[in-house]
Design a protein around this motif. Structure first.
Motif: not given
Length: 145
Positions: A1-25
């Motif tokens: 299944m190809p990765i869509t813009d929607r999937d990339l956006c969702r992953e960017a949001i999750r990644r941003t949240l993880r990065q801002r919250a820290g390693d063991s939030p």
């Protein structure tokens, strides 16, 4: 299944949240990260769709997200737009970190997808990509410091 813009956006949001919250939030760190992201999103969107538009999409996002996370539900009588982001933070901080992270990313994704249905994917990306890119830049600076 190809990765869509929607999937990339969702992953960017999750990644941003993880990065801002820290390693063991903990849930408080997740709530704080969510608030920081929300402030950035709101600042970028308010000049374009107005404060009332941002508030309306946030209210709808909370309503939709609370179907999966009932504890995120806020009674209509308490949906004061000025205090809504604070109420969301309090609710997130009061739960287990995994649940708080899932609810937070779900809320931010729902908000972004609702926005895209109203103003289109292209404009949504132009407005919000800097929020996700800014998180990447912060993470890279922290790694090199």
């Amino acid at each position: 299944m190809p990765i869509t813009d929607r999937d990339l956006c969702r992953e960017a949001i999750r990644r941003t949240l993880r990065q801002r919250a820290g390693d063991s939030p903990d849930a408080l760190a997740i709530a704080k990260a969510t608030s920081e992201i929300w402030l950035l999103m709101s600042a970028r969107l308010t000049p374009v769709i107005g404060g009332n538009g941002v508030d309306a999409i946030l209210k709808r996002s909370v309503h939709l997200t609370s179907v999966v996370f009932p504890w995120l539900s806020i009674p209509d009588a308490q949906l004061d737009t000025d205090s809504l982001p604070v109420r969301i933070s309090v609710l997130l901080a009061g739960h287990e970190p995994v649940a708080a992270a899932q609810a937070s990313s779900s809320l931010l994704i729902t908000f972004t997808e609702l926005l895209a249905t109203l103003i289109g994917n292209s404009l949504t990306r132009r407005l919000l990509d800097p929020v996700w890119i800014a998180a990447l830049g912060v993470a890279e600076q922290e790694k090199t410091s």
